[in-house]
Design a protein around this motif. Structure first.
Motif, mmCIF file in Angstrom:
data_model
loop_
_atom_site.group_PDB
_atom_site.id
_atom_site.type_symbol
_atom_site.label_atom_id
_atom_site.label_comp_id
_atom_site.label_asym_id
_atom_site.label_seq_id
_atom_site.Cartn_x
_atom_site.Cartn_y
_atom_site.Cartn_z
ATOM 1 N N UNK A 207 -26.193 -7.446 60.630
ATOM 2 C CA UNK A 207 -26.550 -6.514 59.546
ATOM 3 C C UNK A 207 -27.570 -5.417 59.488
ATOM 4 N N UNK B 66 -29.964 -10.192 62.454
ATOM 5 C CA UNK B 66 -29.129 -11.276 62.011
ATOM 6 C C UNK B 66 -29.222 -11.463 60.399
ATOM 7 N N UNK B 67 -28.230 -11.950 59.800
ATOM 8 C CA UNK B 67 -27.945 -12.070 58.337
ATOM 9 C C UNK B 67 -29.163 -13.023 57.956
ATOM 10 N N UNK B 68 -29.505 -14.148 58.638
ATOM 11 C CA UNK B 68 -30.444 -15.023 58.346
ATOM 12 C C UNK B 68 -32.067 -14.739 58.753
ATOM 13 N N UNK C 63 -35.800 -13.558 59.101
ATOM 14 C CA UNK C 63 -36.787 -13.519 58.116
ATOM 15 C C UNK C 63 -37.461 -12.339 58.552
ATOM 16 N N UNK D 203 -36.241 -13.802 53.537
ATOM 17 C CA UNK D 203 -35.103 -13.193 54.171
ATOM 18 C C UNK D 203 -35.339 -11.514 54.313
ATOM 19 N N UNK E 86 -32.883 -9.437 54.697
ATOM 20 C CA UNK E 86 -32.206 -8.480 53.890
ATOM 21 C C UNK E 86 -32.319 -8.518 52.471
ATOM 22 N N UNK E 87 -33.044 -9.538 52.153
ATOM 23 C CA UNK E 87 -33.181 -9.223 50.626
ATOM 24 C C UNK E 87 -34.231 -8.429 49.975
#
Lengths: 304, 156
Positions: free
Chosen positions: B1, B17-19, B21, B62, B64-65
């Motif tokens: 991502x 990676x989406x997960x 940190x 995360x 992405x958040x």
């Protein structure tokens, strides 16, 4: 390794969860979810990021009620002066949970839905008559917060349902509440015993009282008979002690690293009496508004 | 991502990676190794960074958040090779022993002092309660933070 779905709004989140039953996990602050995934307690195929859902954030005061969105961060609750005045137990619980960093990330909905028996937020919400709002793709419903908890780590929410808000009874005046807990350390510790009490008073007498316990049963526990012990007269040492004894009899603590069952039962009795005393003083305007109750229940001048 | 992030004022763009940190992105993708990899359970505070000015434990965050957010790490608290005032006070007070907790302590202290430069000792201890120093050198750390608070209050 899970994929991450980032919805644009609540409807999109609920639709995605409905279309992927059993393999999604909502993530908000992440302070529980990330650890659960790391230790293998949770293995979702999809994480559904709730942070974009702005409509689930914040507090709204309406008459004698306050509605708190599930995405509201605990740090926000801790720093809200109006909430401290109307529902001091809620602010006291938010303030002792984890650390500033954890409270900056963690949300109210996450703390409730993780359903840890020792969780900080359920007891104060229960003594403020909390009603939960739950939404799914098919609609929304409300239920008493007490009915959300099913057991350690388990809620009654169905697959595809999300907790969206909690509404509390939080009157402008004539009421008081308090949260006390017993811990080994002040910070970064889980409650060995958590106790919340609320009192509504009129004409010098208790008109309503509620007591709720954390960490001493599989679920956060409302003890109606404890509140009933102090209704109808001014709070006295005798009535507060009786309420504590009833709460101690109603709970079912276990022996673990944070204390023995026998010890916890005795702490419940003491903290319930103290919390009722502080709630009573607050209901009568005799305990400064917003002043946090002493951590660990250590207190002089207002003990039972 | 795709991830776009501003760290210490500099914009970054990475494929992650989406997960992943935030801690992993800072250390392994951006080579900002001041932020420490400690307990990975949010207990020790060694990975504390500021996200939009507020302290978080980046090991539980995360990446992405916080897409699009302003992240500040310990490297961002100095300027042009000069130490920031919290960093300088830690040196002055000898508030580092092994040094592993120091970046997280300094970032958590910075978060407190931005909001409340007049913080008293209990407030400093509460603000740093999520940062563990296993050398147990807490008193000098608290002294250093109180010292910075005093000088920021006077100059403000």
């Amino acid at each position: 390794m899970p994929e991450l779905f980032q919805p644009v709004d609540l409807d999109e989140a609920l639709a995605f969860m409905a279309e992927h039953p059993g393999i999604t996990m909502p993530i908000a602050g992440g302070t529980d979810v990330m650890i659960d995934m790391r230790i293998g307690r949770a293995m979702p195929e999809w994480l559904v990021d709730l942070r974009p859902l702005q409509t689930l954030k914040g507090l709204a005061f309406e008459g004698d009620a306050v509605r708190i969105g599930a995405l509201t961060r605990l740090r926000t609750l801790e720093l809200n002066g109006e909430l401290a005045r109307r529902a001091p137990a809620v602010v006291e619980a938010a303030r002792v949970l984890g650390s500033v960093q954890i409270r900056t990330m963690a949300t109210l909905g996450g703390n409730l839905c993780h359903a840890t028996p020792s969780a900080e937020m359920p007891p104060p919400l229960l003594v403020h008559d909390a009603v939960a709002e739950v939404a799914s793709r098919d609609g929304s419903r409300t239920l008493p917060l007490a009915d959300v908890f099913a057991g350690p780590g388990a809620t009654t929410l169905e697959s595809g349902e999300l907790l969206t808000a909690v509404t509390l009874r939080a009157t402008e005046s004539g009421s008081g509440s308090c949260y006390l807990r017993q811990t080994v350390r002040w910070s970064m510790d889980l409650a060995g015993v958590g106790v919340a009490a609320s009192i509504e008073a009129a004409a010098g007498a208790v008109t309503a009282a509620r007591v709720a316990l954390g960490a001493v049963a599989p679920v956060p526990l409302l003890v109606p008979e404890a509140g009933a012990a102090v209704i109808g007269s001014p709070l006295t040492t005798e009535s507060a002690v009786e309420a504590g004894a009833r709460a101690a009899a109603a709970c079912s603590p276990i022996t673990d690293a944070r204390g023995t069952a026998e010890y916890r039962r005795q702490v419940v009795a003491v903290l319930v009496a103290r919390a009722l005393r502080i709630a009573w003083l607050r209901a009568n305007g005799e305990w400064p508004a917003g002043l946090p109750a002493p951590i660990n229940g250590v207190l002089s001048g207002a003990t039972s | 991502m795709k991830l776009e992030l501003t760290v210490n004022g500099d914009p970054y763009r990475r494929e992650i990676a989406p997960d992943a940190t935030l801690l992993l992105v800072l250390r392994d993708e951006l080579d900002l190794t001041g932020t420490k990899w400690g307990c990975m359970t949010g207990d020790c505070g060694a990975c504390t960074v500021l996200v939009d000015g507020e302290p978080v434990v980046s090991c539980l965050q995360l990446a992405q958040q916080v897409r699009g957010a302003e992240v500040t790490t310990v490297e961002g608290l100095g300027r042009d090779g000069e130490l920031g005032d919290v960093q300088a006070a830690f040196v002055r007070h000898g508030a580092a022993q092994c040094g592993f907790c120091t970046p997280g302590m300094i970032v958590a202290a910075e978060a407190l002092l931005r909001h409340n430069p007049d913080a008293d000792e209990p407030e400093v201890r509460e603000a740093l309660a999520g940062n563990l120093c296993r050398c147990t050198g807490y008193n000098k750390i608290v002294d250093a933070v109180l010292d910075v608070g005093r000088s920021r209050s006077t100059t403000a």
